[in-house]
Design a protein around this motif. Sequence first.
Motif, PDB file in Angstrom:
ATOM      1  N   LEU A  76      10.882  53.411  46.479  1.00 27.78           N
ATOM      2  CA  LEU A  76      10.414  52.648  47.637  1.00 27.78           C
ATOM      3  C   LEU A  76      11.173  51.327  47.797  1.00 27.78           C
ATOM      4  N   ILE A  77      11.463  50.674  46.690  1.00 26.36           N
ATOM      5  CA  ILE A  77      12.207  49.404  46.759  1.00 26.36           C
ATOM      6  C   ILE A  77      13.623  49.640  47.276  1.00 26.36           C
ATOM      7  N   ILE A  78      14.303  50.633  46.731  1.00 25.20           N
ATOM      8  CA  ILE A  78      15.676  50.924  47.163  1.00 25.20           C
ATOM      9  C   ILE A  78      15.709  51.397  48.614  1.00 25.20           C
ATOM     10  N   MET A  79      14.748  52.236  48.984  1.00 24.36           N
ATOM     11  CA  MET A  79      14.686  52.726  50.367  1.00 24.36           C
ATOM     12  C   MET A  79      14.398  51.585  51.342  1.00 24.36           C
ATOM     13  N   THR A  80      13.530  50.672  50.959  1.00 18.58           N
ATOM     14  CA  THR A  80      13.229  49.527  51.821  1.00 18.58           C
ATOM     15  C   THR A  80      14.452  48.635  51.990  1.00 18.58           C
ATOM     16  N   LEU A  81      15.134  48.338  50.900  1.00 20.18           N
ATOM     17  CA  LEU A  81      16.334  47.495  50.987  1.00 20.18           C
ATOM     18  C   LEU A  81      17.431  48.174  51.810  1.00 20.18           C
ATOM     19  N   SER A  82      17.580  49.476  51.641  1.00 21.38           N
ATOM     20  CA  SER A  82      18.591  50.210  52.417  1.00 21.38           C
ATOM     21  C   SER A  82      18.246  50.223  53.901  1.00 21.38           C
ATOM     22  N   THR A  83      16.977  50.376  54.203  1.00 24.00           N
ATOM     23  CA  THR A  83      16.551  50.388  55.604  1.00 24.00           C
ATOM     24  C   THR A  83      16.742  49.018  56.238  1.00 24.00           C
ATOM     25  N   VAL A  84      16.397  47.974  55.520  1.00 21.61           N
ATOM     26  CA  VAL A  84      16.619  46.613  56.040  1.00 21.61           C
ATOM     27  C   VAL A  84      18.112  46.380  56.273  1.00 21.61           C
ATOM     28  N   ALA A  85      18.954  46.822  55.345  1.00 26.15           N
ATOM     29  CA  ALA A  85      20.406  46.677  55.517  1.00 26.15           C
ATOM     30  C   ALA A  85      20.896  47.457  56.737  1.00 26.15           C
ATOM     31  N   ALA A  86      20.320  48.632  56.963  1.00 24.18           N
ATOM     32  CA  ALA A  86      20.716  49.422  58.130  1.00 24.18           C
ATOM     33  C   ALA A  86      20.293  48.736  59.428  1.00 24.18           C
ATOM     34  N   TRP A  87      19.115  48.142  59.444  1.00 20.23           N
ATOM     35  CA  TRP A  87      18.693  47.413  60.648  1.00 20.23           C
ATOM     36  C   TRP A  87      19.562  46.185  60.882  1.00 20.23           C
ATOM     37  N   ILE A  88      19.943  45.513  59.811  1.00 20.05           N
ATOM     38  CA  ILE A  88      20.847  44.366  59.953  1.00 20.05           C
ATOM     39  C   ILE A  88      22.200  44.834  60.491  1.00 20.05           C
ATOM     40  N   GLY A  89      22.682  45.972  60.000  1.00 21.67           N
ATOM     41  CA  GLY A  89      23.930  46.536  60.511  1.00 21.67           C
ATOM     42  C   GLY A  89      23.836  46.905  61.975  1.00 21.67           C
ATOM     43  N   TRP A  90      22.704  47.456  62.388  1.00 17.88           N
ATOM     44  CA  TRP A  90      22.523  47.819  63.798  1.00 17.88           C
ATOM     45  C   TRP A  90      22.508  46.572  64.675  1.00 17.88           C
ATOM     46  N   VAL A  91      21.783  45.529  64.244  1.00 16.17           N
ATOM     47  CA  VAL A  91      21.754  44.279  65.012  1.00 16.17           C
ATOM     48  C   VAL A  91      23.154  43.680  65.092  1.00 16.17           C
ATOM     49  N   PHE A  92      23.905  43.757  64.005  1.00 14.83           N
ATOM     50  CA  PHE A  92      25.283  43.269  64.008  1.00 14.83           C
ATOM     51  C   PHE A  92      26.136  44.032  65.015  1.00 14.83           C
ATOM     52  N   VAL A  93      25.994  45.356  65.032  1.00 13.18           N
ATOM     53  CA  VAL A  93      26.762  46.172  65.980  1.00 13.18           C
ATOM     54  C   VAL A  93      26.367  45.832  67.418  1.00 13.18           C
ATOM     55  N   VAL A  94      25.086  45.674  67.675  1.00  7.24           N
ATOM     56  CA  VAL A  94      24.624  45.357  69.033  1.00  7.24           C
ATOM     57  C   VAL A  94      25.156  44.005  69.487  1.00  7.24           C
ATOM     58  N   ASN A  95      25.164  43.038  68.598  1.00  5.23           N
ATOM     59  CA  ASN A  95      25.576  41.685  68.990  1.00  5.23           C
ATOM     60  C   ASN A  95      27.083  41.472  69.026  1.00  5.23           C
ATOM     61  N   THR A  96      27.858  42.278  68.320  1.00  4.31           N
ATOM     62  CA  THR A  96      29.300  42.011  68.242  1.00  4.31           C
ATOM     63  C   THR A  96      30.173  43.047  68.941  1.00  4.31           C
ATOM     64  N   THR A  97      29.609  44.170  69.344  1.00  2.71           N
ATOM     65  CA  THR A  97      30.420  45.237  69.904  1.00  2.71           C
ATOM     66  C   THR A  97      30.297  45.254  71.425  1.00  2.71           C
ATOM     67  N   ASP A  98      31.441  45.270  72.071  1.00  4.84           N
ATOM     68  CA  ASP A  98      31.486  45.401  73.523  1.00  4.84           C
ATOM     69  C   ASP A  98      31.710  46.878  73.844  1.00  4.84           C
ATOM     70  N   PRO A  99      30.704  47.549  74.442  1.00  8.66           N
ATOM     71  CA  PRO A  99      30.853  48.985  74.660  1.00  8.66           C
ATOM     72  C   PRO A  99      31.971  49.355  75.640  1.00  8.66           C
ATOM     73  N   VAL A 100      32.347  48.447  76.511  1.00 12.35           N
ATOM     74  CA  VAL A 100      33.399  48.748  77.480  1.00 12.35           C
ATOM     75  C   VAL A 100      34.766  48.764  76.799  1.00 12.35           C
ATOM     76  N   SER A 101      35.007  47.798  75.922  1.00 12.78           N
ATOM     77  CA  SER A 101      36.340  47.711  75.321  1.00 12.78           C
ATOM     78  C   SER A 101      36.501  48.610  74.089  1.00 12.78           C
ATOM     79  N   THR A 102      35.438  48.911  73.371  1.00  9.45           N
ATOM     80  CA  THR A 102      35.580  49.722  72.159  1.00  9.45           C
ATOM     81  C   THR A 102      35.544  51.217  72.433  1.00  9.45           C
ATOM     82  N   GLY A 103      34.952  51.623  73.527  1.00 11.24           N
ATOM     83  CA  GLY A 103      34.927  53.038  73.869  1.00 11.24           C
ATOM     84  C   GLY A 103      34.061  53.841  72.918  1.00 11.24           C
TER      85      GLY A 103
END
Length: 127
Positions: free
Chosen positions: A7-34
């Motif tokens: 449960l601890i490892i799964m929680t930390l991995s899930t939090v890291a995945a959500w942080i990665g998703w927020v990073f992708v949403v905030n830094t990726t321009d869908p028009v230029s990256t395709g």
Amino acid sequence: MTFRWFLIIMTLSTVAAWIGWVFVVNTTDPVSTGFTGYALFYLTLAIAFSGTTALFGTLLRVWIHPDGMPYRQTVRALRQSIIFTGLFICAMLLLSFDLMRWWSVILLVILFSLIELLFLSRRNQSF
């Protein structure tokens, strides 16, 4: 590995995945990256959503059946989490391509229900 460490490892991995998703949403321009931008968006969202639903599913199953084996509850929750995430991502892809209709959603639900039924029926057979 104990259930607590899982449960601890799964929680930390899930939090890291959500942080990665927020990073992708905030830094990726869908028009230029395709395609790469869209692939990163859906991949990180799928991993984060799958981890979240697996954690909630596992905790709910263990809470409802405290005398059951946590391993079996976890396997079921992970399987259903992956199936539900597949349904969710497919629906989002259909929506992004403007192909989502009421009948396509019904077909998706039937398809993913049949996949779950396949797993349930396979479990009852002894080879």
